[in-house]
Design an enzyme around this catalytic site. Structure first.
Site, PDB file in Angstrom:
ATOM      1  CE  LYS A 288       3.842   5.489  13.961  1.00  0.00           C
ATOM      2  NZ  LYS A 288       4.145   4.861  12.675  1.00  0.00           N
TER       3      LYS A 288
ATOM      4  CD  GLU B 226      -3.024  -1.800  12.801  1.00  0.00           C
ATOM      5  OE1 GLU B 226      -2.152  -2.596  12.459  1.00  0.00           O
ATOM      6  OE2 GLU B 226      -3.003  -0.603  12.463  1.00  0.00           O
TER       7      GLU B 226
ATOM      8  N   GLY C  82       0.832  -1.195   0.000  1.00  0.00           N
ATOM      9  CA  GLY C  82       0.000   0.000   0.000  1.00  0.00           C
ATOM     10  C   GLY C  82       0.865   1.242   0.000  1.00  0.00           C
ATOM     11  CB  ALA C  83       0.324   4.628   1.362  1.00  0.00           C
TER      12      ALA C  83
END
Length: 323
Positions: free
Chosen positions: A204, A285, A9-10
């Site tokens: 994060k 998620e 994906g990205a």
């Protein structure tokens, strides 16, 4: 070096394009219009650092690729247990799985040392289903600080950041980490090898564990959450509790809650990935972002009342959105 990107994906396609620039033998695994576009035109990267096109092999059949040196895993963590058919044809002795995962990874306690060494976290590895597909000894952790999006099929827009920190679960500076890091750097990305990568994971996670579920529950942007006084207070409590769990596991990230909030505020009217998934009808998620930390709090005996409350409400949201 032969690399397969599973879930191109990205982020995955961006990494694949960079590794191609470094001269690696890159193979992207994707599907649908995105795959068709990459097959026809390659990966087009639009970036403030300069646009470029990487003409790499793209397929939906991993068997056409065969064994590789590194698998870069760009899938969402809730897809890991079912990704065996994509992974198995790519493996040989020594194949590394570099998992660009948000939240607490399935390998967290692999070679961790101390009283929790080898313990399985049920929230992220239910019944050992993920470890059965992605053997922890193959895992190299990766914390992504880059922001990208798909501007269209086969087109990646790079928004900011080029850092992909990697590290071994046992904190060693291994040859496989150094080799992957060098290829990433030759492709124009930052890729430090961090012996204490778990510190990066928690830094994060501070943002993901708080902003992501709250944004899904409220449909608010980063700026709106930061500017709403009581919501900001709740997010601050979630971050504080998260740091307490990290400390109980021996991690003390060098960042304050206020500094993390200020950084998020500067992002502006950004919609988190969890909110975007909710709006697109995709699975949320949240297990690796929130439920895992609540589970770790139970293991370590750290009280996390705010995290437990938000996790309970978020679980209902995830259940309803999946129905």
């Amino acid at each position: 070096m032969k690399v397969a990107v599973v879930g191109a994906g990205a982020i995955g396609a961006y990494v694949g394009a960079a590794l191609d620039r470094a001269g690696a033998d890159v193979h992207l695994i994707a599907r649908g219009p995105h795959l068709a576009a990459m097959r026809q035109h390659g990966v087009r990267v639009l970036s403030p650092r300069g646009d470029f096109t990487a003409r790499v092999h793209a397929t939906d059949r991993p068997a056409d690729i065969g064994p590789v040196d590194h698998v870069f895993l760009g899938l969402k963590a809730n897809s890991y247990a079912a990704c065996g058919p994509l992974i198995e044809p790519l493996l040989q002795d020594g194949t590394t799985i570099v998992a660009a995962q948000n939240g607490i990874p399935w390998w967290y306690f692999h070679r961790h040392g101390g009283p929790y060494d080898g313990q399985r976290i049920e929230s992220v590895d239910p019944g050992g289903a993920v470890s059965a597909v992605l053997a922890p000894e193959r895992a190299v952790g990766c914390v992504v600080y880059a922001a990208t999006e798909l501007a269209g099929p086969g087109v990646v827009r790079h928004l900011e950041g080029t850092r992909f920190s990697v590290g071994e679960p046992d904190r060693s500076v291994s040859a496989r980490c150094l080799g992957f890091s060098e290829a990433m750097r030759e492709g124009g990305l930052k890729c430090p090898v961090e012996p204490e990568l778990r510190h990066d994971i928690w830094i994060k996670l501070l943002g993901n564990i708080s902003f992501n579920p709250i944004s899904a529950l409220t449909r608010a942007t980063m700026r709106e959450m930061c500017h709403h006084r009581t919501t900001r207070e709740v997010i601050g409590l979630m971050m504080t509790e998260t740091l307490e769990v990290a400390a109980a596991l021996g991690c003390r990230p060098e960042i304050s809650v206020e500094r993390r909030l200020a950084g998020a505020e500067r992002v502006g009217d950004h919609r988190t990935s969890t909110l975007q998934d909710l709006e697109k009808g995709k699975p949320l998620e949240l297990d690796v972002l929130l439920a895992a930390v609540v589970e770790l709090a139970g293991i370590t005996g750290v009280p996390v009342p705010t995290l437990r409350t938000v996790a309970a409400i978020s679980d209902l949201l995830a259940t309803r959105s999946a129905a």
